[in-house]
Design a protein around this motif. Structure first.
Motif, PDB file in Angstrom:
ATOM      1  N   SER A 295       3.781   6.766 -10.014  1.00 56.25           N
ATOM      2  CA  SER A 295       3.168   5.568  -9.264  1.00 56.25           C
ATOM      3  C   SER A 295       4.310   4.246  -9.795  1.00 56.25           C
TER       4      SER A 295
ATOM      5  N   SER B 160       4.452  -2.865  -7.888  1.00 56.83           N
ATOM      6  CA  SER B 160       5.292  -3.922  -7.681  1.00 56.83           C
ATOM      7  C   SER B 160       5.114  -5.087  -8.203  1.00 56.83           C
TER       8      SER B 160
ATOM      9  N   ASN C 162       1.739  -7.087  -6.669  1.00 59.41           N
ATOM     10  CA  ASN C 162       0.027  -6.235  -7.299  1.00 59.41           C
ATOM     11  C   ASN C 162      -0.180  -6.520  -8.782  1.00 59.41           C
TER      12      ASN C 162
ATOM     13  N   ASP D  69       0.570   0.194  -7.499  1.00 59.05           N
ATOM     14  CA  ASP D  69       0.379   0.221  -5.835  1.00 59.05           C
ATOM     15  C   ASP D  69      -0.556   0.837  -5.048  1.00 59.05           C
TER      16      ASP D  69
ATOM     17  N   GLU E  42       0.135   4.225  -4.488  1.00 55.99           N
ATOM     18  CA  GLU E  42       0.976   4.947  -3.796  1.00 55.99           C
ATOM     19  C   GLU E  42       1.760   5.276  -5.067  1.00 55.99           C
TER      20      GLU E  42
ATOM     21  N   HIS F 279      -8.015  -4.080  -4.638  1.00 50.48           N
ATOM     22  CA  HIS F 279      -7.117  -3.233  -4.327  1.00 50.48           C
ATOM     23  C   HIS F 279      -5.732  -4.000  -4.224  1.00 50.48           C
ATOM     24  N   PRO F 280      -4.896  -3.233  -4.213  1.00 49.84           N
ATOM     25  CA  PRO F 280      -3.239  -3.269  -3.993  1.00 49.84           C
ATOM     26  C   PRO F 280      -3.649  -4.126  -2.939  1.00 49.84           C
TER      27      PRO F 280
ATOM     28  N   TYR G 271      -0.558  -5.431  -1.241  1.00 53.45           N
ATOM     29  CA  TYR G 271       0.882  -4.759  -1.039  1.00 53.45           C
ATOM     30  C   TYR G 271       1.134  -3.599  -1.020  1.00 53.45           C
ATOM     31  N   THR G 272       1.706  -3.401   0.571  1.00 53.25           N
ATOM     32  CA  THR G 272       1.731  -1.519  -0.235  1.00 53.25           C
ATOM     33  C   THR G 272       3.532  -1.648  -1.036  1.00 53.25           C
ATOM     34  N   LEU G 273       3.802  -0.150  -0.615  1.00 49.45           N
ATOM     35  CA  LEU G 273       4.994   0.179  -1.399  1.00 49.45           C
ATOM     36  C   LEU G 273       6.047  -0.606  -0.746  1.00 49.45           C
ATOM     37  N   GLU G 274       6.107  -0.383   0.719  1.00 47.35           N
ATOM     38  CA  GLU G 274       6.768  -0.416   1.474  1.00 47.35           C
ATOM     39  C   GLU G 274       7.533  -2.503   1.134  1.00 47.35           C
ATOM     40  N   GLN G 275       5.831  -3.151   1.172  1.00 50.52           N
ATOM     41  CA  GLN G 275       6.387  -4.272   1.530  1.00 50.52           C
ATOM     42  C   GLN G 275       7.270  -4.581  -0.368  1.00 50.52           C
TER      43      GLN G 275
END
Length: 323
Positions: free
Chosen positions: A207, A210, A213, A236, A238, A301-302, A304-308
């Motif tokens: 895990s 960011s 987040n 995140d 994810e 909830h986070p 931003y995604t991991l990708e972002q």
């Protein structure tokens, strides 16, 4: 409700600086930055109070005047190349004694809530397959840094019971984002340079969180009634393997990534021979956390995604290289 004064310690650091920057853009908050006298200038537009050190004897009276909430991000962080003869004593001096001195003065000054940025290392170093760490698991710190954070948490809970000041503990996993240093920055440089990496066979699960987040969670905990006297893990939401993370970094940097399928056991053996067992554990081991508690108590909830998060990190890295 009028403007509330928020004191952020460690405001010249990675997390504290980002918290100050975000609060400075938000209505309803008057942000105050606490920095050591030797640190760089704090965030532009945020009033600063310089203190001598995070220690048992530090006077925080000026910094705490009219403060409603403290976000305590200052700490002696995990050290890759330790130079102190007694590292545990040094971690305790700063992270335990210094933190509890600040918190005691905060309670006496009428501070309503104290948000302590701790570490997932309080939970331990490794998660078991299929069982992510949870915020309310029995703590199992394995090193001096994690132990000092755990002891600080215990002292803060006793203080909360004795004084009524609310304490919120946030334990982040590995934090990445614009300006990240240490191992994560090294990985970015590896990918940017196109260096072949021996991690193609690594199927661990980790895990990450960011910076964006983490800051969002911290700011949520400033006012949310459900955060009072609770402990939260920050991620995140994810989980990725090292191989997946490196490929995702390559995508964010627009660079091809060559991953060689070297067995994990061989990599650990080499690391042990080189005296880098701790580094091997951080790269190759699994550490998953469950943030369902954040969703249930805070509705968080986070955002931003991991990708972002990786895209923001990569853009900052490339802009810094160009400048």
């Amino acid at each position: 409700m009028g403007r509330r004064t928020i004191l952020v310690t460690g405001a010249s650091g990675f997390v504290g600086g980002a918290v100050c920057s975000m609060l400075a853009t938000m209505d309803g908050f008057a942000t105050r930055a606490a920095v050591r006298g030797s640190d760089r200038e704090p965030i532009a537009g945020v009033p600063a109070v310089r203190v001598s050190d995070l220690a048992a004897t530090t006077d925080w009276a000026l910094a705490l005047a009219d403060v409603e909430v403290v976000v305590h991000a200052a700490a002696r962080v995990h050290v890759m190349k330790e130079t102190a003869s007694d590292s545990l004593a040094e971690f305790r001096r700063v992270n335990v004694e210094g933190t509890l001195n600040l918190a005691s003065q905060a309670a006496a000054a009428g501070v309503r809530r104290f948000i302590f940025i701790s570490s997932v290392k309080v939970n331990g170093e490794v998660s078991q397959p299929g069982r992510p760490m949870c915020a309310d698991d029995v703590p199992a710190p394995q090193d001096a840094y994690g132990l000092s954070k755990h002891e600080a948490e215990q002292g803060l809970r006793r203080l909360a019971e004795a004084t009524g000041m609310e304490v919120v503990v946030i334990r982040p996993v590995l934090v990445y984002g614009p300006g990240v240093k240490a191992n994560f920055h090294s990985m970015i440089r590896w990918v940017q340079r196109g260096i072949p990496l021996p991690f193609g066979a690594i199927a661990n699960r980790r895990s990450l969180v960011s910076l964006a987040n983490l800051v969002d969670l911290i700011i949520t905990c400033i006012d949310h009634p459900g955060a009072a006297n609770q402990t939260f893990l920050a991620s995140d939401g994810e989980d990725v393997s090292l191989a997946h993370l490196l490929r995702a970094l390559g995508h964010a940097l627009d660079r091809p990534v060559l991953l060689l399928p070297v067995p994990s056991g061989l990599l650990r053996c080499v690391a042990r021979l080189l005296g880098r067992r701790d580094l091997a554990q951080r790269l190759l081991g699994s550490l998953q956390v469950d943030i369902e508690k954040n969703r249930q108590l805070l509705g968080w909830h986070p955002p931003y995604t991991l990708e972002q998060g990786l895209d923001m990190t990569a853009r900052s890295f490339l802009e810094n290289r160009r400048s």
